[in-house]
Design a protein around this motif. Structure first.
Motif, PDB file in Angstrom:
ATOM      1  N   HIS A  63      -2.581  -6.710 -80.249  1.00  0.00           N
ATOM      2  CA  HIS A  63      -3.958  -7.191 -80.400  1.00  0.00           C
ATOM      3  C   HIS A  63      -4.905  -6.722 -79.305  1.00  0.00           C
ATOM      4  O   HIS A  63      -6.103  -6.749 -79.497  1.00  0.00           O
ATOM      5  CB  HIS A  63      -4.027  -8.714 -80.546  1.00  0.00           C
ATOM      6  CG  HIS A  63      -3.236  -9.237 -81.691  1.00  0.00           C
ATOM      7  ND1 HIS A  63      -3.584  -8.998 -82.997  1.00  0.00           N
ATOM      8  CD2 HIS A  63      -2.107  -9.965 -81.727  1.00  0.00           C
ATOM      9  CE1 HIS A  63      -2.701  -9.566 -83.797  1.00  0.00           C
ATOM     10  NE2 HIS A  63      -1.788 -10.153 -83.049  1.00  0.00           N
ATOM     11  N   ASP A  64      -4.407  -6.321 -78.147  1.00  0.00           N
ATOM     12  CA  ASP A  64      -5.277  -5.780 -77.113  1.00  0.00           C
ATOM     13  C   ASP A  64      -5.435  -4.267 -77.297  1.00  0.00           C
ATOM     14  O   ASP A  64      -6.540  -3.747 -77.232  1.00  0.00           O
ATOM     15  CB  ASP A  64      -4.718  -6.063 -75.708  1.00  0.00           C
ATOM     16  CG  ASP A  64      -4.815  -7.524 -75.331  1.00  0.00           C
ATOM     17  OD1 ASP A  64      -5.787  -8.183 -75.748  1.00  0.00           O
ATOM     18  OD2 ASP A  64      -3.912  -8.005 -74.630  1.00  0.00           O
ATOM     19  N   ALA A  86      -5.525   1.923 -82.734  1.00  0.00           N
ATOM     20  CA  ALA A  86      -4.844   1.922 -81.436  1.00  0.00           C
ATOM     21  C   ALA A  86      -5.850   2.390 -80.400  1.00  0.00           C
ATOM     22  O   ALA A  86      -6.488   3.437 -80.582  1.00  0.00           O
ATOM     23  CB  ALA A  86      -3.636   2.844 -81.457  1.00  0.00           C
ATOM     24  N   THR A  87      -6.008   1.617 -79.328  1.00  0.00           N
ATOM     25  CA  THR A  87      -7.010   1.954 -78.325  1.00  0.00           C
ATOM     26  C   THR A  87      -6.365   2.487 -77.042  1.00  0.00           C
ATOM     27  O   THR A  87      -5.207   2.214 -76.748  1.00  0.00           O
ATOM     28  CB  THR A  87      -7.892   0.738 -77.981  1.00  0.00           C
ATOM     29  OG1 THR A  87      -7.077  -0.307 -77.469  1.00  0.00           O
ATOM     30  CG2 THR A  87      -8.651   0.252 -79.207  1.00  0.00           C
ATOM     31  N   SER A  88      -7.172   3.221 -76.289  1.00  0.00           N
ATOM     32  CA  SER A  88      -6.738   3.747 -74.997  1.00  0.00           C
ATOM     33  C   SER A  88      -6.567   2.593 -74.013  1.00  0.00           C
ATOM     34  O   SER A  88      -7.015   1.473 -74.260  1.00  0.00           O
ATOM     35  CB  SER A  88      -7.772   4.746 -74.466  1.00  0.00           C
ATOM     36  OG  SER A  88      -9.040   4.112 -74.323  1.00  0.00           O
ATOM     37  N   ASP A  89      -5.933   2.873 -72.886  1.00  0.00           N
ATOM     38  CA  ASP A  89      -5.696   1.837 -71.878  1.00  0.00           C
ATOM     39  C   ASP A  89      -6.984   1.136 -71.446  1.00  0.00           C
ATOM     40  O   ASP A  89      -6.999  -0.072 -71.253  1.00  0.00           O
ATOM     41  CB  ASP A  89      -5.000   2.424 -70.645  1.00  0.00           C
ATOM     42  CG  ASP A  89      -3.539   2.759 -70.912  1.00  0.00           C
ATOM     43  OD1 ASP A  89      -2.947   2.184 -71.848  1.00  0.00           O
ATOM     44  OD2 ASP A  89      -2.998   3.606 -70.174  1.00  0.00           O
ATOM     45  N   ASP A  90      -8.062   1.908 -71.302  1.00  0.00           N
ATOM     46  CA  ASP A  90      -9.317   1.297 -70.864  1.00  0.00           C
ATOM     47  C   ASP A  90     -10.167   0.774 -72.027  1.00  0.00           C
ATOM     48  O   ASP A  90     -11.229   0.210 -71.818  1.00  0.00           O
ATOM     49  CB  ASP A  90     -10.130   2.274 -70.008  1.00  0.00           C
ATOM     50  CG  ASP A  90     -10.640   3.475 -70.793  1.00  0.00           C
ATOM     51  OD1 ASP A  90     -10.390   3.589 -72.016  1.00  0.00           O
ATOM     52  OD2 ASP A  90     -11.306   4.334 -70.164  1.00  0.00           O
ATOM     53  N   GLY A  91      -9.696   0.967 -73.262  1.00  0.00           N
ATOM     54  CA  GLY A  91     -10.392   0.446 -74.434  1.00  0.00           C
ATOM     55  C   GLY A  91     -11.608   1.233 -74.873  1.00  0.00           C
ATOM     56  O   GLY A  91     -12.291   0.846 -75.817  1.00  0.00           O
ATOM     57  N   SER A  92     -11.881   2.368 -74.241  1.00  0.00           N
ATOM     58  CA  SER A  92     -13.082   3.127 -74.585  1.00  0.00           C
ATOM     59  C   SER A  92     -12.905   4.013 -75.822  1.00  0.00           C
ATOM     60  O   SER A  92     -13.868   4.325 -76.505  1.00  0.00           O
ATOM     61  CB  SER A  92     -13.529   3.993 -73.406  1.00  0.00           C
ATOM     62  OG  SER A  92     -12.563   4.997 -73.138  1.00  0.00           O
ATOM     63  N   ARG A  93     -11.656   4.400 -76.110  1.00  0.00           N
ATOM     64  CA  ARG A  93     -11.362   5.246 -77.259  1.00  0.00           C
ATOM     65  C   ARG A  93     -10.400   4.529 -78.183  1.00  0.00           C
ATOM     66  O   ARG A  93      -9.508   3.806 -77.736  1.00  0.00           O
ATOM     67  CB  ARG A  93     -10.732   6.575 -76.838  1.00  0.00           C
ATOM     68  CG  ARG A  93     -11.667   7.559 -76.201  1.00  0.00           C
ATOM     69  CD  ARG A  93     -11.004   8.880 -75.856  1.00  0.00           C
ATOM     70  NE  ARG A  93      -9.836   8.704 -75.007  1.00  0.00           N
ATOM     71  CZ  ARG A  93      -8.562   8.891 -75.381  1.00  0.00           C
ATOM     72  NH1 ARG A  93      -8.269   9.269 -76.558  1.00  0.00           N
ATOM     73  NH2 ARG A  93      -7.569   8.702 -74.555  1.00  0.00           N
ATOM     74  N   GLY A  94     -10.579   4.763 -79.469  1.00  0.00           N
ATOM     75  CA  GLY A  94      -9.666   4.207 -80.453  1.00  0.00           C
ATOM     76  C   GLY A  94      -9.272   5.269 -81.452  1.00  0.00           C
ATOM     77  O   GLY A  94     -10.079   6.136 -81.801  1.00  0.00           O
ATOM     78  N   GLU A  95      -8.020   5.223 -81.896  1.00  0.00           N
ATOM     79  CA  GLU A  95      -7.550   6.137 -82.929  1.00  0.00           C
ATOM     80  C   GLU A  95      -7.266   5.318 -84.185  1.00  0.00           C
ATOM     81  O   GLU A  95      -6.671   4.245 -84.115  1.00  0.00           O
ATOM     82  CB  GLU A  95      -6.285   6.862 -82.491  1.00  0.00           C
ATOM     83  CG  GLU A  95      -5.815   7.875 -83.519  1.00  0.00           C
ATOM     84  CD  GLU A  95      -4.571   8.629 -83.096  1.00  0.00           C
ATOM     85  OE1 GLU A  95      -3.918   9.172 -84.000  1.00  0.00           O
ATOM     86  OE2 GLU A  95      -4.262   8.662 -81.895  1.00  0.00           O
TER      87      GLU A  95
END
Length: 168
Positions: A63-64, A86-95
């Motif tokens: 969920h994060d 699915a998001t990057s560690d910093d949440g700025s990008r999502g696939e």
């Protein structure tokens, strides 16, 4: 997340929500109705069946950094589409990755589901939404371009294309 009622461009009424552990059997049944070619496009490898471990990961995301969404037909309650963010560690990008049941393709389910995921991603703070597609998946590439995604080659793999849309 609560259930979100949506309607496709062709009038199919959907109910979309995040996947839960009790959705495992419905999701497994759904993937049995996805064409072999679309399974290959979704997982970017030759896949005959989606295994129990993959299903378990989809119905119990963290969920994060990841979220799975199910689109159910509002009348039959059958799963007709599924999406993963699915998001990057910093949440700025999502696939994002989307699958639609083979007998319901080209009826707006993929478009509606992608729009829903983009809205949810933006609400989570994702600034850029990406999709990696096989160059052979022309319908997905065309749909994403219609929705404002730009495309570029994937370095080191001429069989893939990266599609990207800025949400911020």
């Amino acid at each position: 997340m609560t259930e979100q009622p949506l309607v496709t461009r062709t009038g199919i009424r959907l109910v979309v929500r995040t996947a839960r552990p009790d959705d495992a059997s419905a999701l497994a049944a759904f993937f049995r109705e996805v064409s072999p070619e679309d399974l290959r496009f979704r997982f970017l490898t030759a896949v005959r069946t989606v295994g129990a471990a993959q299903i378990a990961a989809m119905v119990a995301p963290d969920h994060d950094r990841s979220e799975a969404y199910l689109a159910r037909d509002a009348d039959s309650d059958e799963v007709v589409g599924a999406a993963m963010l699915a998001t990057s560690d910093d949440g700025s990008r999502g696939e994002v990755a989307i699958s639609v049941r083979a007998d319901l393709k080209n009826r707006g389910i993929g478009w509606t589901l992608l729009d829903h995921v983009a809205t949810r991603a933006k609400a989570k703070g994702v600034q850029t939404l990406e999709s990696i597609e096989s160059r052979d998946n022309r319908s997905a590439i065309e749909l994403e371009r219609e929705m404002g995604f730009t495309s570029e080659p994937v370095p080191g793999d001429s069989t893939l294309v990266l599609l990207r849309r800025h949400l911020a």
